[in-house]
Design a protein around this motif. Structure first.
Motif, PDB file in Angstrom:
ATOM      1  N   TYR A 109       0.825  -1.212   0.000  1.00 51.24           N
ATOM      2  CA  TYR A 109       0.000   0.000   0.000  1.00 51.24           C
ATOM      3  C   TYR A 109       0.860   1.264   0.000  1.00 51.24           C
ATOM      4  CZ  TYR A 109       0.688   1.424   4.902  1.00 51.24           C
ATOM      5  OH  TYR A 109       1.216   1.885   6.079  1.00 51.24           O
ATOM      6  N   GLN A 110       2.060   1.195   0.598  1.00 51.18           N
ATOM      7  CA  GLN A 110       2.933   2.364   0.593  1.00 51.18           C
ATOM      8  C   GLN A 110       3.476   2.652  -0.803  1.00 51.18           C
ATOM      9  OE1 GLN A 110       5.065   1.631   4.805  1.00 51.18           O
ATOM     10  NE2 GLN A 110       5.679   3.528   3.801  1.00 51.18           N
ATOM     11  N   SER A 111       3.639   1.610  -1.601  1.00 52.66           N
ATOM     12  CA  SER A 111       4.079   1.859  -2.982  1.00 52.66           C
ATOM     13  C   SER A 111       2.998   2.597  -3.760  1.00 52.66           C
ATOM     14  CB  SER A 111       4.439   0.544  -3.678  1.00 52.66           C
ATOM     15  OG  SER A 111       3.291  -0.189  -4.067  1.00 52.66           O
ATOM     16  N   PHE A 112       1.741   2.318  -3.447  1.00 55.28           N
ATOM     17  CA  PHE A 112       0.648   3.051  -4.094  1.00 55.28           C
ATOM     18  C   PHE A 112       0.632   4.505  -3.635  1.00 55.28           C
ATOM     19  CE2 PHE A 112      -1.631  -1.266  -4.221  1.00 55.28           C
ATOM     20  CZ  PHE A 112      -1.091  -1.561  -5.459  1.00 55.28           C
ATOM     21  N   LEU A 113       0.860   4.718  -2.349  1.00 50.99           N
ATOM     22  CA  LEU A 113       0.923   6.094  -1.834  1.00 50.99           C
ATOM     23  C   LEU A 113       2.093   6.851  -2.448  1.00 50.99           C
ATOM     24  CD1 LEU A 113       0.088   5.577   1.958  1.00 50.99           C
ATOM     25  CD2 LEU A 113      -1.355   6.648   0.219  1.00 50.99           C
ATOM     26  N   TYR A 114       3.231   6.173  -2.591  1.00 51.32           N
ATOM     27  CA  TYR A 114       4.393   6.796  -3.238  1.00 51.32           C
ATOM     28  C   TYR A 114       4.025   7.253  -4.643  1.00 51.32           C
ATOM     29  CZ  TYR A 114       8.702   7.067  -5.929  1.00 51.32           C
ATOM     30  OH  TYR A 114       9.684   7.473  -6.786  1.00 51.32           O
ATOM     31  N   SER A 115       3.329   6.392  -5.370  1.00 52.71           N
ATOM     32  CA  SER A 115       2.936   6.722  -6.732  1.00 52.71           C
ATOM     33  C   SER A 115       2.018   7.940  -6.769  1.00 52.71           C
ATOM     34  CB  SER A 115       2.224   5.527  -7.369  1.00 52.71           C
ATOM     35  OG  SER A 115       1.731   5.846  -8.647  1.00 52.71           O
ATOM     36  N   GLY A 117       2.271  10.407  -4.686  1.00 50.53           N
ATOM     37  CA  GLY A 117       2.989  11.560  -4.159  1.00 50.53           C
ATOM     38  C   GLY A 117       2.730  11.825  -2.695  1.00 50.53           C
ATOM     39  N   HIS A 118       2.196  10.821  -1.998  1.00 51.88           N
ATOM     40  CA  HIS A 118       1.914  10.974  -0.570  1.00 51.88           C
ATOM     41  C   HIS A 118       3.184  10.729   0.239  1.00 51.88           C
ATOM     42  CE1 HIS A 118       0.096  10.463   3.377  1.00 51.88           C
ATOM     43  NE2 HIS A 118      -1.096  10.780   2.890  1.00 51.88           N
ATOM     44  N   GLN A 119       3.416  11.578   1.235  1.00 54.77           N
ATOM     45  CA  GLN A 119       4.656  11.475   1.996  1.00 54.77           C
ATOM     46  C   GLN A 119       4.821  10.124   2.694  1.00 54.77           C
ATOM     47  OE1 GLN A 119       3.207  14.661   4.684  1.00 54.77           O
ATOM     48  NE2 GLN A 119       4.189  13.511   6.300  1.00 54.77           N
ATOM     49  N   HIS A 120       3.721   9.518   3.137  1.00 56.77           N
ATOM     50  CA  HIS A 120       3.835   8.241   3.838  1.00 56.77           C
ATOM     51  C   HIS A 120       4.350   7.135   2.914  1.00 56.77           C
ATOM     52  CE1 HIS A 120       3.310   5.137   6.754  1.00 56.77           C
ATOM     53  NE2 HIS A 120       2.329   4.543   6.088  1.00 56.77           N
ATOM     54  N   GLY A 121       4.179   7.332   1.618  1.00 62.95           N
ATOM     55  CA  GLY A 121       4.703   6.345   0.673  1.00 62.95           C
ATOM     56  C   GLY A 121       6.202   6.202   0.760  1.00 62.95           C
ATOM     57  N   GLY A 122       6.878   7.270   1.173  1.00 59.73           N
ATOM     58  CA  GLY A 122       8.331   7.233   1.277  1.00 59.73           C
ATOM     59  C   GLY A 122       8.862   7.082   2.680  1.00 59.73           C
ATOM     60  N   GLN A 123       7.979   6.853   3.644  1.00 58.31           N
ATOM     61  CA  GLN A 123       8.422   6.652   5.022  1.00 58.31           C
ATOM     62  C   GLN A 123       8.721   5.164   5.217  1.00 58.31           C
ATOM     63  OE1 GLN A 123       5.022   8.550   6.917  1.00 58.31           O
ATOM     64  NE2 GLN A 123       6.278  10.321   7.472  1.00 58.31           N
ATOM     65  N   ILE A 124       9.964   4.810   5.006  1.00 60.92           N
ATOM     66  CA  ILE A 124      10.370   3.398   4.979  1.00 60.92           C
ATOM     67  C   ILE A 124      10.349   2.814   6.386  1.00 60.92           C
ATOM     68  CG2 ILE A 124      12.230   1.817   4.329  1.00 60.92           C
ATOM     69  CD1 ILE A 124      13.128   4.091   2.367  1.00 60.92           C
ATOM     70  N   ASN A 129      15.512  -2.369   4.184  1.00 64.53           N
ATOM     71  CA  ASN A 129      16.753  -1.781   3.672  1.00 64.53           C
ATOM     72  C   ASN A 129      16.633  -1.375   2.208  1.00 64.53           C
ATOM     73  OD1 ASN A 129      18.180  -2.102   6.149  1.00 64.53           O
ATOM     74  ND2 ASN A 129      18.364  -4.281   5.693  1.00 64.53           N
ATOM     75  N   VAL A 130      15.900  -0.288   1.995  1.00 60.39           N
ATOM     76  CA  VAL A 130      15.724   0.257   0.656  1.00 60.39           C
ATOM     77  C   VAL A 130      15.735   1.778   0.733  1.00 60.39           C
ATOM     78  CG1 VAL A 130      14.268  -1.704  -0.003  1.00 60.39           C
ATOM     79  CG2 VAL A 130      13.181   0.421   0.738  1.00 60.39           C
ATOM     80  N   LEU A 131      16.008   2.405  -0.383  1.00 55.03           N
ATOM     81  CA  LEU A 131      15.680   3.812  -0.570  1.00 55.03           C
ATOM     82  C   LEU A 131      14.555   3.862  -1.590  1.00 55.03           C
ATOM     83  CD1 LEU A 131      19.006   5.859  -0.699  1.00 55.03           C
ATOM     84  CD2 LEU A 131      17.434   5.548   1.208  1.00 55.03           C
ATOM     85  N   MET A 132      13.695   4.866  -1.478  1.00 57.24           N
ATOM     86  CA  MET A 132      12.619   4.985  -2.457  1.00 57.24           C
ATOM     87  C   MET A 132      13.210   5.311  -3.823  1.00 57.24           C
ATOM     88  SD  MET A 132      10.176   4.010  -0.756  1.00 57.24           S
ATOM     89  CE  MET A 132       8.931   4.180  -2.034  1.00 57.24           C
TER      90      MET A 132
END
Length: 361
Positions: A109-115, A117-124, A129-132
């Motif tokens: 679901y965070q990958s969808f938020l990232y798509s 442009g939602h900030q929570h999408g990038g809150q790993i 162990n990844v960077l967006m």
């Protein structure tokens, strides 16, 4: 091209391949030693990713998803490489590399938020162990060199892998990153997904180099080519590169020769304008799912019932992921300020209070 020009495994042909298009083993000595459970897991991930890609394209067209770069055709290079890593290894990708990041631990679901442009999408989440994905082409190569140097300085046996497309190898950051990695002999893998086109520009117009793998030579690192439509070959190549890196033997540049069936992104690209159906059909004969499906079926490890179960599981997981994304509260400026620092500075606390007051009106 001779092996004196391009660094390759001494017992490999120019392009490392293990399965032919009919799912038959052509290099028995190179087959990775994976359990049946692990082999089935690879197939499940590839089927899931294909369904996910098809659904994401539809969601984008419906306006329910933002940026999406289609991945169908590249599942073997994505899934085979991620599966060959340890969960402690670090992934740094480009905007097409969402599947590796999710399979490495980021909630769907965070990958969808990232798509969106939602900030929570990038809150790993902690421990993932990844960077967006990097939107700046090639920047992840420099970042991976830095992450890998950090592992080396801390005497950790972790590996950093950076993904990039064939077009990205023409960027200055790409050369700077692999040069730095070679000079400091860091535990890094640079994984080039050569899907034949940088948006609409074919590989032969991007570079005069006969291969992308040979670009490793100038950086003093090892470079190989692998059949990116062959999940076993990709797994073997990345496993070997990771082992070399952990043993202090330095980085590897892997050129995975693959093909994307869809558009470059869903932002208006039309592949029919720069490639023809004959070319597409030729590549689809090498489809990574069909090839691996045939292999597993012959081993008695896969059947239509199993595949249908995975398809239904994927559809359910995607629907649930979108539901969670839809129910996530909208971003506000005040919450964006909170996400920038572990402890918000006093001057930003003052600004945040002002925004909260405005948001309440």
């Amino acid at each position: 091209m001779s092996q004196t020009t391009v660094q390759v495994y001494s017992d490999y042909s120019k392009v490392l391949s293990i399965l032919d298009k009919d799912g038959e083993i052509i290099n028995h000595d190179l087959v990775p030693q994976l359990s049946n459970e692990r082999l089935i897991g690879l197939m499940k991930k590839m089927v899931f990713t294909r369904i996910w890609d098809e659904r994401a394209i539809k969601l984008n067209r419906q306006g329910r998803l933002g940026l999406w770069a289609p991945v169908s055709g590249q599942e073997a290079s994505m899934i085979g490489s991620e599966d060959a890593l340890s969960i402690e290894d670090f992934i740094l990708g480009s905007y097409r590399d969402i599947p590796q990041i999710v399979w490495h631990g980021l909630p769907l679901y965070q990958s969808f938020l990232y798509s969106r442009g939602h900030q929570h999408g990038g809150q790993i989440p902690e421990g993932v162990n990844v960077l967006m994905p990097q939107i700046i082409i090639g920047a992840q190569i420099i970042q991976a060199a830095g992450v890998a140097l950090g592992f080396k300085l801390k005497n950790k046996k972790n590996v950093a892998i950076a993904y990039i497309g064939d077009g990205g190898t023409s960027q200055g950051d790409f050369y700077e990153g692999i040069n730095f990695a070679g000079a400091y002999k860091v535990p890094a893998i640079f994984f080039v997904q050569n899907n034949q086109y940088a948006i609409s520009v074919p590989i032969n117009k991007q570079t005069a180099a006969e291969t992308l793998a040979q670009k490793a030579v100038a950086a003093g690192i090892r470079g190989i080519q692998v059949d990116g439509m062959d999940v076993l070959a990709v797994h073997r190549a990345v496993s070997d590169a990771a082992e070399r890196a952990r043993n202090g033997e330095g980085p590897t540049l892997i050129e995975a020769i693959t093909y994307r069936y869809g558009a470059h992104t869903m932002a208006g690209d039309d592949p029919k304008r720069y490639r023809n159906k004959e070319e597409e059909d030729e590549w689809k004969q090498k489809d990574p799912l069909i090839r691996f499906r045939k292999y597993l079926t012959k081993k008695g490890l896969w059947n239509e019932i199993e595949e249908e179960l995975v398809i239904e599981e994927a559809k359910k997981a995607i629907a649930e992921g979108i539901k969670i994304a839809d129910e996530t509260p909208n971003m506000t400026i005040s919450t964006l300020i909170d996400s920038m620092f572990e402890k918000t500075p006093h001057h930003l606390e003052i600004q945040k209070a002002e925004f909260i007051a405005m948001e309440g009106n």
